[in-house]
Scaffold this active site. Structure first.
Site, mmCIF file in Angstrom:
data_model
loop_
_atom_site.group_PDB
_atom_site.id
_atom_site.type_symbol
_atom_site.label_atom_id
_atom_site.label_comp_id
_atom_site.label_asym_id
_atom_site.label_seq_id
_atom_site.Cartn_x
_atom_site.Cartn_y
_atom_site.Cartn_z
ATOM 1 N N LEU A 35 -24.582 -10.567 2.815
ATOM 2 C CA LEU A 35 -24.570 -11.698 1.890
ATOM 3 C C LEU A 35 -23.513 -11.538 0.804
ATOM 4 O O LEU A 35 -23.011 -12.507 0.265
ATOM 5 C CB LEU A 35 -25.949 -11.869 1.223
ATOM 6 C CG LEU A 35 -27.082 -12.366 2.109
ATOM 7 C CD1 LEU A 35 -28.393 -12.347 1.350
ATOM 8 C CD2 LEU A 35 -26.796 -13.766 2.629
ATOM 9 N N SER A 39 -22.441 -5.400 -8.229
ATOM 10 C CA SER A 39 -21.856 -4.323 -9.020
ATOM 11 C C SER A 39 -22.382 -2.950 -8.601
ATOM 12 O O SER A 39 -21.761 -1.942 -8.874
ATOM 13 C CB SER A 39 -22.102 -4.576 -10.495
ATOM 14 O OG SER A 39 -23.420 -4.988 -10.699
ATOM 15 N N VAL A 43 -25.363 -6.337 -0.357
ATOM 16 C CA VAL A 43 -26.578 -7.121 -0.167
ATOM 17 C C VAL A 43 -26.582 -7.733 1.243
ATOM 18 O O VAL A 43 -25.594 -8.328 1.661
ATOM 19 C CB VAL A 43 -26.675 -8.231 -1.242
ATOM 20 C CG1 VAL A 43 -27.930 -9.064 -1.054
ATOM 21 C CG2 VAL A 43 -26.661 -7.619 -2.632
ATOM 22 N N ASP A 158 -29.532 -7.716 -17.635
ATOM 23 C CA ASP A 158 -28.322 -8.236 -16.988
ATOM 24 C C ASP A 158 -28.531 -9.692 -16.569
ATOM 25 O O ASP A 158 -28.220 -10.078 -15.443
ATOM 26 C CB ASP A 158 -27.969 -7.347 -15.775
ATOM 27 C CG ASP A 158 -26.575 -7.644 -15.229
ATOM 28 O OD1 ASP A 158 -25.761 -8.252 -15.959
ATOM 29 O OD2 ASP A 158 -26.284 -7.265 -14.077
HETATM 30 P P1 ADP Z 1 -24.579 -8.582 -8.947
HETATM 31 O O1 ADP Z 1 -24.308 -7.138 -9.118
HETATM 32 O O2 ADP Z 1 -23.408 -9.438 -9.316
HETATM 33 O O3 ADP Z 1 -25.842 -8.994 -9.634
HETATM 34 P P2 ADP Z 1 -25.996 -8.580 -6.460
HETATM 35 O O4 ADP Z 1 -25.914 -7.216 -5.925
HETATM 36 O O5 ADP Z 1 -27.255 -8.944 -7.163
HETATM 37 O O6 ADP Z 1 -24.754 -8.844 -7.400
HETATM 38 O O7 ADP Z 1 -25.724 -9.655 -5.316
HETATM 39 C C1 ADP Z 1 -24.571 -9.647 -4.495
HETATM 40 C C2 ADP Z 1 -24.483 -10.938 -3.693
HETATM 41 O O8 ADP Z 1 -25.656 -11.135 -2.900
HETATM 42 C C3 ADP Z 1 -24.327 -12.174 -4.540
HETATM 43 O O9 ADP Z 1 -23.344 -13.000 -3.966
HETATM 44 C C4 ADP Z 1 -25.662 -12.853 -4.504
HETATM 45 O O10 ADP Z 1 -25.529 -14.249 -4.563
HETATM 46 C C5 ADP Z 1 -26.270 -12.388 -3.174
HETATM 47 N N1 ADP Z 1 -27.723 -12.189 -3.352
HETATM 48 C C6 ADP Z 1 -28.314 -11.216 -4.095
HETATM 49 N N2 ADP Z 1 -29.657 -11.341 -4.077
HETATM 50 C C7 ADP Z 1 -29.936 -12.412 -3.305
HETATM 51 C C8 ADP Z 1 -31.161 -13.090 -2.904
HETATM 52 N N3 ADP Z 1 -32.362 -12.657 -3.302
HETATM 53 N N4 ADP Z 1 -31.061 -14.172 -2.104
HETATM 54 C C9 ADP Z 1 -29.842 -14.622 -1.708
HETATM 55 N N5 ADP Z 1 -28.673 -14.060 -2.049
HETATM 56 C C10 ADP Z 1 -28.692 -12.961 -2.830
#
Ligand code: ADP
Ligand code: MG
Length: 598
Positions: A35, A39, A43, A158
């Protein structure tokens, strides 16, 4: 148990893995798709083989932690256990966590509507803005979610548009409590976790992070929903920090009510103790008024979804029942005519179809009664104030009336649903005693075809099974959506009825850990720095990165002016803002050196 790398080697950046390469992670998850990258880690969308039908899709966050010390792992797991006990419609559900080789994995709810940051970009690019009512509705959902977590002494640290997700147009906050689980709870950990645009002055100045710092970030998000831009912007990291710490508080454009602007200003007060808590914001008369509207809308939605769901279910069943009635008429016709052996065989099939239709009818009635009961419960909870005659009838009378007429009339009583009802979904009658007008073609040839069609659709068991499956999938999908909306109504009611909100009575789920009792998790901090460096190198190229890095390091030490820095940077990159990440990396390295315990 899986080797994580083994599973991910099958999955390219965007491609779906083929079913032949199904590798189970933690004995139950199969990777479906990447997905994105955040940071801390990567995912993935996964399918949970042990989940109920319709609830299989989940999110797996793989956070590479290097060699976590055993006590760090235990602590993180305890924290994760607490998080998994929490449940709120505006919070992305945290299901589980486990350590897999050098990765810490978190399993959460999947939100198909992407994040708020994407939604904002999409609107910005299309030149659109969110309606005021949409903004208020979302803002209230966020307040409810934040209030729920703050009541339990859990900080986000955050909050940003990228951590807020859309699911059936409801907002859900992701990563709540995850920062402490990963980084520890000292101030430096917050600096490392937080995104500069949303960081409060006190967090940037290392003066402590508390619930009010989350409120600041929420204020930044409110501003962003209204203006589709960050509340505090700048072309480099330090200029943003300066604006947050010393700059003026931005105002909302005139198209928004001044009362909303006042709420925003209170949330962006530089002094955290003067900022209202989430509970206090929910009690501001202007917000309280909006809360009533949102509650009404959601209550209607819950009712409509229930009835619409029931209507969809019954429409399918009724369809089948009508076919049966059509056949019955044909059968009578065939009785008065001379029967050929072939027709006699059809008659036998008809009898079988009769049986099937009877069962379907029974099922339809049961389902309908069940939905009706649930709807009545909801209605009596939320619509007592409505003076509608039919509500004064006894339950028995009401349900009798509803069954004898059309099921969807329940919608009419609350004056919704008319527009949504499409023509082909006009429900038929569950009571089959009335005559059904189905014209039988005069021409025997055409009549025969019509007869055949009817037989075909009645005897296709596989199709029926498919249809049944489709029904149950729709049901489970809308059920989930319903439960979110219903849960939201419950929380809205709590806020509206509970005058003691925010008085300090809290149900504690997570233990109160004194601030700073856990130092920064050095392993995580270093992982984060490594990732930032990699990402900057990827963006700028190794050579340019080195140049920018050493120049900025020197310039910061010598307190060079922003203009001077920009001019020099633009000799090596096209825009000085491209160096933002390098700037942030230097800042973090500095902070880690100066403040981390030795
Ligand atoms: P960040 O460090 O910017 O918070 P994340 O690790 O939370 O990033 O997420 C990375 C990517 O995965 C993002 O593009 C986010 O939209 C997607 N993502 C994270 N959690 C979910 C979720 N529960 N459902 C759908 N997409 C998700
Ligand atoms: Mg996130």
């Amino acid at each position: 148990m899986l080797k994580f790398q083994e599973a991910i080697k099958h999955i390219s950046d965007s491609a779906r893995i083929s079913t032949s390469s199904e590798t189970l992670i933690a004995r139950r998850y199969v990777l479906q798709q990447k997905l994105g990258r955040g940071s801390f880690g990567t995912v993935y969308l996964v399918s949970d083989k042990k989940a109920k039908q319709g609830e299989e899709l989940k999110v797996l966050k793989e956070i590479s932690v290097g060699d976590l010390k055993p006590n760090e792992t235990v602590e993180a797991n305890l924290e994760a256990q607490l998080l998994s006990k929490l449940d709120h419609p505006a919070i992305v559900k945290f299901y589980a966590s486990f350590v897999e080789q050098e990765s810490f994995c978190i399993i959460t709810e999947y939100c198909e509507g992407r994040d708020l940051d994407c939604k904002i970009q999409e609107y910005k690019e299309a030149g659109k803005i969110f309606t005021e009512s949409q903004i208020i509705e979302w803002f209230i959902q966020l307040l409810l979610g934040v209030n729920y977590m703050h009541e339990r002494r859990i900080l986000h640290r955050d909050l940003k548009a990228k951590n807020i997700f859309l699911k059936n147009n409801l907002l859900k906050i992701g990563d709540f409590g995850v920062s402490r689980l990963l980084m520890g709870s000292c101030d430096l950990a917050t600096t490392f976790t937080g995104t500069p645009y949303y960081m409060s002055p006190e967090a940037l100045k290392h003066q402590g992070y508390d619930t009010k710092s989350d409120i600041w970030s929420l204020g930044c998000i409110l501003y962003e929903m209204c203006c589709l831009d960050h509340a505090f912007t700048g072309h480099n990291f330090l200029s943003i920090v300066l604006k947050i710490v010393e700059g003026n508080t931005p105002c909302l454009p005139d198209r928004y009510p001044s009362k909303l602007n006042a709420v925003l200003h209170s949330m962006l007060n530089k002094n955290p103790s003067l900022r209202p808590s989430a509970a206090e914001i929910l009690k501001i008369p202007y917000i309280d008024e909006q809360l009533q509207n949102v509650k009404c809308k959601f209550t209607n939605m819950a009712l409509k979804d229930k009835t619409f769901n029931c209507q969809k279910e019954t429409a399918r069943i009724i369809n089948a029942v009508q076919k049966k009635i059509h056949l019955q008429t044909l059968r009578e016709l065939s009785e008065v005519q001379k029967m050929t052996p072939r027709e006699r065989m059809r008659l036998r099939k008809l009898n079988a179809a009769d049986e099937k239709a009877k069962k379907l009818k029974q099922l339809a009635e049961e389902k309908y009664q069940e939905n009706l009961k649930r709807m009545q419960e909801l209605r009596s909870r939320n619509f007592q104030q409505l003076s509608i005659d039919v509500l004064h009838e006894s339950d028995e009378q009401t349900s009798k009336h509803l069954i004898q007429s059309q099921p969807v009339t329940a919608l009419d009583y609350i004056s919704i649903g008319h527009k949504e009802r499409s023509e082909n979904e006009t429900p038929g009658r569950l009571c089959m005693s009335e005559p059904v007008e189905h014209e039988i073609p005069e021409d025997p040839q055409i009549a025969e075809e019509c007869y055949n069609d009817a037989f075909d659709s009645c005897s296709e068991t596989s199709e029926e099974e498919e249809e049944n499956m489709e029904v149950s999938q729709t049901v489970s999908k809308t059920d989930q959506q319903d439960s979110d909306v219903e849960a939201m109504v419950k929380y809205l009611e709590n806020v509206l009825n509970n005058s003691s909100l925010g008085s300090g009575t809290v149900t504690r789920v997570a233990p109160v850990v004194p601030q700073g009792s856990r130092a920064i998790n050095n392993t995580m901090a270093e992982t984060k720095l490594k990732r930032m460096r990699e990402s900057a190198i990827q963006k700028l190229g190794a050579e340019v990165f080195e140049k920018v890095y050493s120049y900025l390091k020197k310039a910061r030490q010598q307190n060079a002016s922003e203009d001077e820095i920009r001019e020099c940077l633009e000799k090596v990159v096209s825009r000085a803002s491209d160096c933002f990440e390098v700037d942030q990396l230097l800042y973090f390295e500095d902070q880690l050196l100066a403040l981390a315990p030795v």
